[in-house]
Design a protein around this motif. Structure first.
Motif, short mmCIF file in Angstrom:
data_model
loop_
_atom_site.label_atom_id
_atom_site.label_comp_id
_atom_site.label_asym_id
_atom_site.label_seq_id
_atom_site.Cartn_x
_atom_site.Cartn_y
_atom_site.Cartn_z
N LYS A 1 10.95 2.14 -3.67
CA LYS A 1 11.18 3.57 -3.77
C LYS A 1 10.43 4.30 -2.67
N LEU A 2 10.99 5.42 -2.24
CA LEU A 2 10.40 6.25 -1.21
C LEU A 2 10.00 7.57 -1.85
N ILE A 3 8.74 7.95 -1.73
CA ILE A 3 8.23 9.19 -2.30
C ILE A 3 8.11 10.20 -1.16
N VAL A 4 8.80 11.33 -1.32
CA VAL A 4 8.86 12.36 -0.27
C VAL A 4 8.24 13.65 -0.81
N MET B 1 20.28 3.65 9.86
CA MET B 1 20.64 4.54 8.75
C MET B 1 19.85 4.16 7.51
N ILE B 2 19.32 5.17 6.83
CA ILE B 2 18.64 4.98 5.56
C ILE B 2 19.33 5.87 4.55
N VAL B 3 19.74 5.28 3.43
CA VAL B 3 20.40 6.04 2.36
C VAL B 3 19.49 5.98 1.13
N LEU B 4 19.18 7.17 0.61
CA LEU B 4 18.30 7.31 -0.55
C LEU B 4 19.04 8.00 -1.68
N LYS B 5 18.79 7.61 -2.89
CA LYS B 5 19.44 8.25 -4.05
C LYS B 5 18.40 8.45 -5.13
N SER C 1 4.90 14.41 3.65
CA SER C 1 4.63 12.97 3.68
C SER C 1 5.83 12.18 3.19
N ILE C 2 5.89 10.94 3.66
CA ILE C 2 6.87 9.95 3.20
C ILE C 2 6.09 8.68 2.92
N ASN C 3 6.10 8.21 1.68
CA ASN C 3 5.37 7.01 1.30
C ASN C 3 6.30 6.00 0.66
N LEU C 4 6.10 4.74 0.97
CA LEU C 4 6.90 3.66 0.41
C LEU C 4 6.09 2.96 -0.67
N LYS D 1 7.86 17.03 -4.91
CA LYS D 1 7.57 15.64 -4.59
C LYS D 1 8.61 14.83 -5.36
N ARG D 2 9.51 14.19 -4.61
CA ARG D 2 10.60 13.46 -5.25
C ARG D 2 10.52 11.98 -4.92
N THR D 3 10.98 11.19 -5.87
CA THR D 3 11.04 9.74 -5.70
C THR D 3 12.49 9.34 -5.56
N PHE D 4 12.80 8.62 -4.49
CA PHE D 4 14.16 8.18 -4.22
C PHE D 4 14.23 6.66 -4.27
N LYS D 5 15.32 6.17 -4.82
CA LYS D 5 15.62 4.74 -4.78
C LYS D 5 16.30 4.45 -3.44
N ILE D 6 15.88 3.38 -2.78
CA ILE D 6 16.45 3.02 -1.48
C ILE D 6 17.76 2.27 -1.71
N ILE D 7 18.85 2.82 -1.20
CA ILE D 7 20.17 2.20 -1.31
C ILE D 7 20.43 1.34 -0.08
N THR D 8 20.25 1.91 1.12
CA THR D 8 20.44 1.19 2.38
C THR D 8 19.21 1.41 3.25
#
Length: 146
Positions: free
Chosen positions: A109-112, A142-146, A102-105, A130-137
């Motif tokens: 933040k995007l939770i994968v 293009m989507i960049v997550l960190k 799953s990918i949830n917004l 299950k990781r939480t990413f901060k949306i950079i772009t």
């Protein structure tokens, strides 16, 4: 003067309101990862949708188009928003088997939710994270997550 001020203050109540689906960018395109989700920085780039129009192509061109549609990684959302993850490898030796659940917004933040298993597959355990990413772009290509 008072009437105009009251109208200006009440104007937002009468104006048109639209709900925006932030995941619409993800649903419009198929995606591939340039770095997988167990890395610190993840790059998602667009991938062409599967093209099944073979009219006017010779057999070589049809085979080439089918190969382009089949091989590689594809993250796809159908019309109802259900996630499908496909990764067809030509030579899987040394590759990591991955599965995306799953990918949830949530906010910015995007939770994968995903799992991975390193080569050799019989000797290594499957790791689910299950990781939480901060949306950079966040753009349409293009989507960049960190």
């Amino acid at each position: 003067m008072r009437k105009s001020i009251c109208l200006l203050l009440l104007f937002p109540l009468w104006s048109y309101c639209q709900e925006i689906d932030s995941l619409q960018i993800l649903k419009q395109h198929d995606w591939k990862t340039l770095d997988w989700f167990n890395k610190d920085t993840v790059y998602l780039s667009t991938r062409e949708k599967i093209d099944t129009n073979f009219v006017g192509l010779n057999s070589y061109q049809i085979m080439k188009k089918k190969k382009k549609n089949l091989y590689g990684e594809r993250i796809h959302f159908n019309a109802s928003g259900k996630l499908t993850y496909i990764n067809n490898m030509a030579c899987p030796v040394g590759e990591t088997i991955t599965k995306l659940y799953s990918i949830n917004l949530k906010g910015k933040k995007l939770i994968v939710d995903f799992e991975s298993k390193k080569w050799p597959w019989k000797k290594n355990k499957t790791i689910r994270e299950k990781r939480t990413f901060k949306i950079i772009t966040w753009s349409s290509d293009m989507i960049v997550l960190k």
